[in-house]
Design a protein around this motif. Structure first.
Motif, PDB file in Angstrom:
ATOM      1  N   VAL A  78       0.028  -0.234   0.459  1.00  0.00           N
ATOM      2  CA  VAL A  78      -1.152   0.423   1.022  1.00  0.00           C
ATOM      3  C   VAL A  78      -0.745   1.088   2.328  1.00  0.00           C
ATOM      4  N   ASN A  79      -0.752   2.416   2.320  1.00  0.00           N
ATOM      5  CA  ASN A  79      -0.455   3.196   3.519  1.00  0.00           C
ATOM      6  C   ASN A  79      -1.736   3.278   4.343  1.00  0.00           C
ATOM      7  N   ASN A  80      -1.875   2.327   5.244  1.00  0.00           N
ATOM      8  CA  ASN A  80      -3.123   2.204   6.014  1.00  0.00           C
ATOM      9  C   ASN A  80      -2.959   2.618   7.477  1.00  0.00           C
ATOM     10  N   ARG A 126       2.086   0.687  -7.466  1.00  0.00           N
ATOM     11  CA  ARG A 126       0.799   1.249  -7.040  1.00  0.00           C
ATOM     12  C   ARG A 126       0.938   1.669  -5.578  1.00  0.00           C
ATOM     13  N   ILE A 127       0.707   2.946  -5.302  1.00  0.00           N
ATOM     14  CA  ILE A 127       0.710   3.431  -3.915  1.00  0.00           C
ATOM     15  C   ILE A 127      -0.708   3.892  -3.604  1.00  0.00           C
ATOM     16  N   ILE A 128      -1.270   3.318  -2.555  1.00  0.00           N
ATOM     17  CA  ILE A 128      -2.662   3.602  -2.193  1.00  0.00           C
ATOM     18  C   ILE A 128      -2.687   4.073  -0.740  1.00  0.00           C
ATOM     19  N   PHE A 215      -9.434  -1.757  -7.452  1.00  0.00           N
ATOM     20  CA  PHE A 215      -9.497  -0.877  -8.640  1.00  0.00           C
ATOM     21  C   PHE A 215      -8.192  -0.095  -8.795  1.00  0.00           C
ATOM     22  N   PHE A 216      -7.740   0.540  -7.699  1.00  0.00           N
ATOM     23  CA  PHE A 216      -6.494   1.320  -7.780  1.00  0.00           C
ATOM     24  C   PHE A 216      -5.289   0.419  -8.092  1.00  0.00           C
TER      25      PHE A 216
END
Ligand SMILES: NC(=O)c1ccc[n+]([C@@H]2O[C@H](COP(=O)([O-])OP(=O)(O)OC[C@H]3O[C@@H](n4cnc5c(N)ncnc54)[C@H](OP(=O)(O)O)[C@@H]3O)[C@@H](O)[C@H]2O)c1
Length: 235
Positions: A78-80, A126-128, A215-216
């Motif tokens: 997660v790129n936050n 998964r990248i979010i 979900f992602f």
């Protein structure tokens, strides 16, 4: 324990939205790695904080070397992390503008591509990216910030195509206002006015964010990529 056995990397995990994401993944059984600038005081089983300066390519690569040595892989990123300086363009300090480009955009690019290199071995990932309503609302004072937040969605969309053969999905969640240090930097009456103008005129909750991230990240979302979901009816 929906993330049992998963290795999850969250940038900006020391505070704010990143911390609530890290705690969520930990509660759900993941091993969590947190990239932040400063030393992280969260000391719980399953959590590995690593000091990384996202605007510095070498620092990001060093962080990933540590991830590779310790875990050998990463499953969900997660790129936050992001920084915000809100100021009229004509008086925005150039260093602040550059800082937003470096952390918000270049940092997201570096983390995503280094993560994809690790994910490709397992052919799953998964990248979010955490985007912002600012990308759509384009508020006065946020020329660079809003541009970086639009750019991380574009980044995800292009990487989605590049990484699709590796079974790595890339998506963006555009969040609305939520109580954090970043929000505290802005005049509250200005934020209240923006929130009042949303189709759903309220602040985001942790659960609003976690719902879309889950979900992602889900196994069942393997056919969902290059998508941006905004909270609160923003589009
Ligand atoms: N809060 C909101 O209302 C809101 C609204 C829309 C979108 N967003 C988005 O949500 C995300 C999280 O925001 P937030 O409000 O939780 O922010 P925050 O409270 O300011 O926390 C930012 C985190 O990012 C880390 N970080 C910043 N620059 C970094 C760098 N160069 N290298 C490594 N780590 C860095 C910080 O590390 P340190 O702790 O070490 O300083 C911190 O942990 C951001 O993408 C933001 O754009 C927030």
């Amino acid at each position: 324990m929906r993330y049992s056995g998963k290795i999850v990397l969250v940038t900006g995990a020391r505070r704010g939205v990143g911390r609530l994401l890290a705690e969520h993944f930990l509660r759900e059984g993941a091993q969590v790695i947190g990239f932040s600038r400063h030393a992280d005081d969260l000391s719980v089983k399953g959590y590995t904080p690593i000091a990384v300066e996202l605007g510095d390519a070498e620092s990001v690569v060093r962080g990933f070397n540590q991830v590779r040595k310790t875990f050998g892989r990463v499953d969900i990123v997660v790129n936050n992390a992001a920084v915000l300086t809100s100021q009229y363009s004509m008086i925005m300090p150039p260093a602040a503008a550059l800082g937003m480009l470096e952390t918000n955009l270049f940092g997201t690019f570096m983390v995503s591509r280094e993560a994809a290199k690790l994910m490709r071995k397992g052919k799953w990932g998964r990248i979010i990216n955490i985007g912002s309503m600012a990308a759509s609302l384009e508020p006065i004072g946020d020329s660079i910030y809003a541009a970086t937040k639009a750019a991380v969605a574009t980044l995800a969309n292009v990487m989605a195509k590049e990484f699709a053969p590796l079974n790595i999905t890339c998506n963006t969640l555009g969040i609305t206002a939520i109580e954090t240090d970043m929000l505290g930097q802005l005049p509250r009456d200005k934020v209240d006015a923006v929130v009042a103008g949303l189709p759903m005129p309220r602040y985001a909750t942790a659960d609003d964010i976690l719902n879309v991230v889950d979900f992602f990240a889900s196994e069942r979302s393997s056919y969902v990529t290059a998508q941006t979901v905004f909270l609160g009816g923003v589009n």
